[in-house]
Design a protein around this motif. Structure first.
Motif, PDB file in Angstrom:
ATOM      1  N   GLU A  24     198.140 -30.575 120.002  1.00 47.26           N
ATOM      2  CA  GLU A  24     199.672 -29.941 119.768  1.00 47.26           C
ATOM      3  C   GLU A  24     200.772 -30.633 120.543  1.00 47.26           C
ATOM      4  N   VAL A  25     200.608 -30.904 121.823  1.00 43.95           N
ATOM      5  CA  VAL A  25     201.788 -31.290 122.720  1.00 43.95           C
ATOM      6  C   VAL A  25     202.017 -32.681 122.320  1.00 43.95           C
ATOM      7  N   VAL A  26     201.121 -33.337 121.870  1.00 39.72           N
ATOM      8  CA  VAL A  26     201.497 -34.910 121.529  1.00 39.72           C
ATOM      9  C   VAL A  26     201.723 -34.881 120.099  1.00 39.72           C
ATOM     10  N   GLY A  27     201.948 -33.939 119.477  1.00 40.13           N
ATOM     11  CA  GLY A  27     202.325 -33.961 118.062  1.00 40.13           C
ATOM     12  C   GLY A  27     201.371 -34.039 117.003  1.00 40.13           C
ATOM     13  N   VAL A  28     200.041 -33.692 117.447  1.00 43.53           N
ATOM     14  CA  VAL A  28     198.987 -33.889 116.304  1.00 43.53           C
ATOM     15  C   VAL A  28     198.600 -32.186 115.870  1.00 43.53           C
ATOM     16  N   ARG A  29     198.559 -32.211 114.888  1.00 45.04           N
ATOM     17  CA  ARG A  29     198.285 -30.812 114.257  1.00 45.04           C
ATOM     18  C   ARG A  29     196.697 -30.504 114.402  1.00 45.04           C
ATOM     19  N   ALA A  30     196.254 -29.510 115.076  1.00 42.49           N
ATOM     20  CA  ALA A  30     194.782 -29.431 115.098  1.00 42.49           C
ATOM     21  C   ALA A  30     194.177 -28.249 114.715  1.00 42.49           C
ATOM     22  N   LEU A  31     192.992 -28.148 114.701  1.00 43.05           N
ATOM     23  CA  LEU A  31     192.475 -26.730 113.968  1.00 43.05           C
ATOM     24  C   LEU A  31     191.028 -26.629 115.061  1.00 43.05           C
ATOM     25  N   GLU A  32     190.936 -25.430 115.241  1.00 42.55           N
ATOM     26  CA  GLU A  32     189.527 -25.111 115.880  1.00 42.55           C
ATOM     27  C   GLU A  32     188.444 -24.635 115.050  1.00 42.55           C
ATOM     28  N   LEU A  33     187.265 -25.502 115.446  1.00 40.44           N
ATOM     29  CA  LEU A  33     186.323 -25.217 114.711  1.00 40.44           C
ATOM     30  C   LEU A  33     185.471 -24.368 115.862  1.00 40.44           C
ATOM     31  N   ASN A  34     184.283 -23.479 115.395  1.00 41.54           N
ATOM     32  CA  ASN A  34     183.629 -22.619 116.296  1.00 41.54           C
ATOM     33  C   ASN A  34     182.173 -22.976 116.374  1.00 41.54           C
ATOM     34  N   ALA A  35     181.591 -23.688 117.273  1.00 43.45           N
ATOM     35  CA  ALA A  35     180.266 -24.150 117.362  1.00 43.45           C
ATOM     36  C   ALA A  35     179.094 -23.089 117.403  1.00 43.45           C
ATOM     37  N   ARG A  36     179.462 -21.842 117.718  1.00 37.73           N
ATOM     38  CA  ARG A  36     178.551 -20.844 117.535  1.00 37.73           C
ATOM     39  C   ARG A  36     178.387 -20.377 116.240  1.00 37.73           C
ATOM     40  N   GLU A  37     179.488 -20.722 115.277  1.00 32.10           N
ATOM     41  CA  GLU A  37     179.181 -20.265 113.912  1.00 32.10           C
ATOM     42  C   GLU A  37     178.479 -21.416 113.112  1.00 32.10           C
ATOM     43  N   LEU A  38     179.050 -22.594 113.334  1.00 32.67           N
ATOM     44  CA  LEU A  38     178.535 -23.718 112.544  1.00 32.67           C
ATOM     45  C   LEU A  38     177.343 -24.481 113.052  1.00 32.67           C
ATOM     46  N   ILE A  39     177.018 -24.614 114.093  1.00 36.19           N
ATOM     47  CA  ILE A  39     175.764 -25.285 114.766  1.00 36.19           C
ATOM     48  C   ILE A  39     174.742 -24.461 115.061  1.00 36.19           C
ATOM     49  N   VAL A  40     173.788 -24.455 114.076  1.00 37.45           N
ATOM     50  CA  VAL A  40     172.477 -23.280 114.061  1.00 37.45           C
ATOM     51  C   VAL A  40     171.477 -24.165 114.756  1.00 37.45           C
ATOM     52  N   THR A  41     170.905 -23.493 115.870  1.00 36.72           N
ATOM     53  CA  THR A  41     169.730 -23.946 116.616  1.00 36.72           C
ATOM     54  C   THR A  41     168.543 -23.067 116.458  1.00 36.72           C
ATOM     55  N   ASN A  42     167.353 -23.755 117.114  1.00 35.44           N
ATOM     56  CA  ASN A  42     166.396 -22.840 117.528  1.00 35.44           C
ATOM     57  C   ASN A  42     166.826 -21.766 118.701  1.00 35.44           C
ATOM     58  N   ASP A  43     165.578 -21.356 119.281  1.00 33.92           N
ATOM     59  CA  ASP A  43     165.920 -20.306 120.434  1.00 33.92           C
ATOM     60  C   ASP A  43     165.413 -20.793 121.628  1.00 33.92           C
ATOM     61  N   VAL A  44     165.376 -22.208 121.735  1.00 34.35           N
ATOM     62  CA  VAL A  44     164.785 -22.834 123.228  1.00 34.35           C
ATOM     63  C   VAL A  44     166.062 -22.765 123.938  1.00 34.35           C
ATOM     64  N   HIS A  45     166.238 -21.799 124.607  1.00 36.24           N
ATOM     65  CA  HIS A  45     167.445 -21.699 125.594  1.00 36.24           C
ATOM     66  C   HIS A  45     167.567 -22.933 126.579  1.00 36.24           C
ATOM     67  N   GLY A  46     168.656 -23.508 126.703  1.00 28.12           N
ATOM     68  CA  GLY A  46     168.831 -24.371 127.614  1.00 28.12           C
ATOM     69  C   GLY A  46     168.374 -26.004 127.072  1.00 28.12           C
ATOM     70  N   ASP A  47     167.519 -25.958 126.069  1.00 27.41           N
ATOM     71  CA  ASP A  47     167.350 -27.222 125.303  1.00 27.41           C
ATOM     72  C   ASP A  47     166.861 -27.114 123.880  1.00 27.41           C
ATOM     73  N   ALA A  48     168.049 -26.387 123.308  1.00 30.10           N
ATOM     74  CA  ALA A  48     167.798 -26.036 121.864  1.00 30.10           C
ATOM     75  C   ALA A  48     167.696 -27.258 120.924  1.00 30.10           C
ATOM     76  N   THR A  49     167.231 -27.477 119.817  1.00 35.10           N
ATOM     77  CA  THR A  49     167.365 -28.393 118.874  1.00 35.10           C
ATOM     78  C   THR A  49     167.926 -27.710 117.576  1.00 35.10           C
ATOM     79  N   ILE A  50     168.707 -28.518 116.946  1.00 35.78           N
ATOM     80  CA  ILE A  50     169.755 -28.173 115.901  1.00 35.78           C
ATOM     81  C   ILE A  50     168.696 -28.058 114.656  1.00 35.78           C
ATOM     82  N   ASP A  51     169.190 -26.916 113.996  1.00 34.32           N
ATOM     83  CA  ASP A  51     168.364 -26.710 112.534  1.00 34.32           C
ATOM     84  C   ASP A  51     169.501 -27.479 111.541  1.00 34.32           C
ATOM     85  N   TYR A  52     168.940 -28.606 111.078  1.00 35.69           N
ATOM     86  CA  TYR A  52     169.899 -29.648 110.231  1.00 35.69           C
ATOM     87  C   TYR A  52     170.255 -28.686 109.045  1.00 35.69           C
ATOM     88  N   ILE A  53     169.365 -28.070 108.629  1.00 38.66           N
ATOM     89  CA  ILE A  53     169.496 -27.619 107.011  1.00 38.66           C
ATOM     90  C   ILE A  53     170.632 -26.506 107.079  1.00 38.66           C
TER      91      ILE A  53
END
Ligand code: ASP
Ligand code: MG
Length: 377
Positions: A131-160
């Motif tokens: 925003e400071v340099v004049g680019v409109r930006a939008l926040e996404l939330n990885a904890r809502e979008l990127i779904v993983t298995n429950d291997v904490h510390g080394d999780a794998t993404i659930d692609y589907i």
């Protein structure tokens, strides 16, 4: 379907994010992409050193919490807006409460939650810098979008599941034309527990987003201009590898190459062969493709490693595991008087492993780099 042809992914590595100036610099470089009619999805890492420090916080270190607090509040203050400063303070307050509840003992899910604040706060700062340099930006939330298995510390993404989430928002991203910014390295399980993808995991976030949205280009920005033929602290004449295949990059990662995350290639192999560019804002010197043209085959990277106390040298490149190349390597070493203790190749892997006597690995590596990478006949 809206037009996605101008979407790409840019991952901003933590090594680049040291202070407010580096966030602004990243933002200015993103702006160049926008001015070129591209709409980059920004994947952001935690600022330099923050993930390591947060791992100490997770062990109960109050001093480490103060360090994270100081780094992030200073950047927020320097970026200028009261609102962002307040938001960063709020995040740090939540982190503090969680951190002070650490009661000793290793709790991987609590550790992931604590570590996730590195990227969460970095994202807020990156949006502000844009925003400071004049680019409109939008926040996404990885904890809502990127779904993983429950291997904490080394999780794998659930692609589907992740693809479903991304598909739901991509049209609105394209039509708003604001630059979306998402945290790398973190995600959440289906039931909402925060996870992390393993060290250096932002690359994996970036390639997953690109592969699942079928985008052609992924830029991984670091402080060097690309992947080098050898460790420059050993070989001062090491040069940038211009083109590599996924298989070569993964092989190099397996032998411990810095700046290459082995998991990052999985979504590209499975869903879509985006081109990965590795380099700095100045120069994206290395291009990584699923398949490389015949004239690009041959040795790419040489490195040494110790496994089970046995030093070995690995030469990585498609086509190196053939008899004439192996003979060339053995001849070079033999003529130098160093004893080859063993040699390993598999026809389906793009590498040769050479075991030499302990103590002679560095000199042999230097010799091989000179003969194979520098003296091109
Ligand atoms: N911040 C995380 C790490 O240091 C993830 C990343 O940088 O890619 O491992
Ligand atoms: Mg990092």
């Amino acid at each position: 379907m809206s037009d996605r042809s101008n979407l790409c992914v840019i991952k901003v590595g933590g090594s680049l994010l040291k202070d407010s100036g580096s966030y602004i610099e990243a933002a200015k470089n993103v702006k160049r992409f926008v001015e070129n009619n591209q709409l980059p999805i920004i994947v952001v890492s935690a600022a330099k050193g923050i993930t390591d420090t947060l791992l100490e916080v997770a062990k109960g270190s109050v001093e480490s919490f103060n360090k994270v607090f100081d780094v992030y509040t200073e950047i927020a203050r320097e970026l200028g807006s009261q609102r962002v400063f307040k938001r960063v303070l709020d995040e740090l307050e939540i982190l503090k409460r969680i951190a002070y509840s650490v009661s000793g003992g290793y709790d991987p899910s609590l550790q992931d939650l604590i570590v996730s604040f590195g990227e969460r706060i970095s994202k807020i700062l990156m949006v502000e810098a844009l925003e400071v340099v004049g680019v409109r930006a939008l926040e996404l939330n990885a904890r809502e979008l990127i779904v993983t298995n429950d291997v904490h510390g080394d999780a794998t993404i659930d692609y589907i599941a992740t693809a479903n989430h991304l598909e739901k928002i991509v049209n609105s991203i394209v039509s708003t034309a604001a630059v979306p910014v998402i945290e790398g390295f973190i995600g959440a399980t289906e039931d909402g527990r925060t996870t992390t993808l393993g060290r250096g995991g932002s690359d994996y976030t970036a390639t997953s987003i690109a592969a699942l949205l079928k985008l052609n280009d992924v830029y991984l920005v670091t402080e060097v201009d690309g992947i080098l033929t050898a460790d420059p602290s050993i070989i001062s004449t090491a040069r940038i590898v211009k083109v590599m295949s996924y298989a070569e990059a993964m092989e190099a990662a397996m032998h411990g190459a810095k700046r290459i995350n082995p998991k990052a290639f999985e979504p590209l192999e499975k869903f879509y062969s985006s081109t990965v560019y590795i380099g700095s804002w100045r120069l994206f010197g290395t291009k990584i493709l699923q398949v490389i043209p015949g004239e690009c085959k041959g040795p790419k990277v040489i490195m040494h490693k110790t496994s089970h106390e046995m030093p070995y040298i690995a030469i990585i490149g498609e086509g190196v595991a053939n008899v004439s190349f192996i003979k060339k390597v053995v001849d070079i070493i033999y003529e130098s008087g160093v004893e080859v203790m063993g040699l390993q190749t598999y026809y389906y892997r793009p590498s040769i492993i050479i075991h030499v006597k302990r103590g002679s690995e560095i000199s042999t590596l230097k010799l091989l780099h000179r003969k194979i990478f520098e003296e091109v006949e």
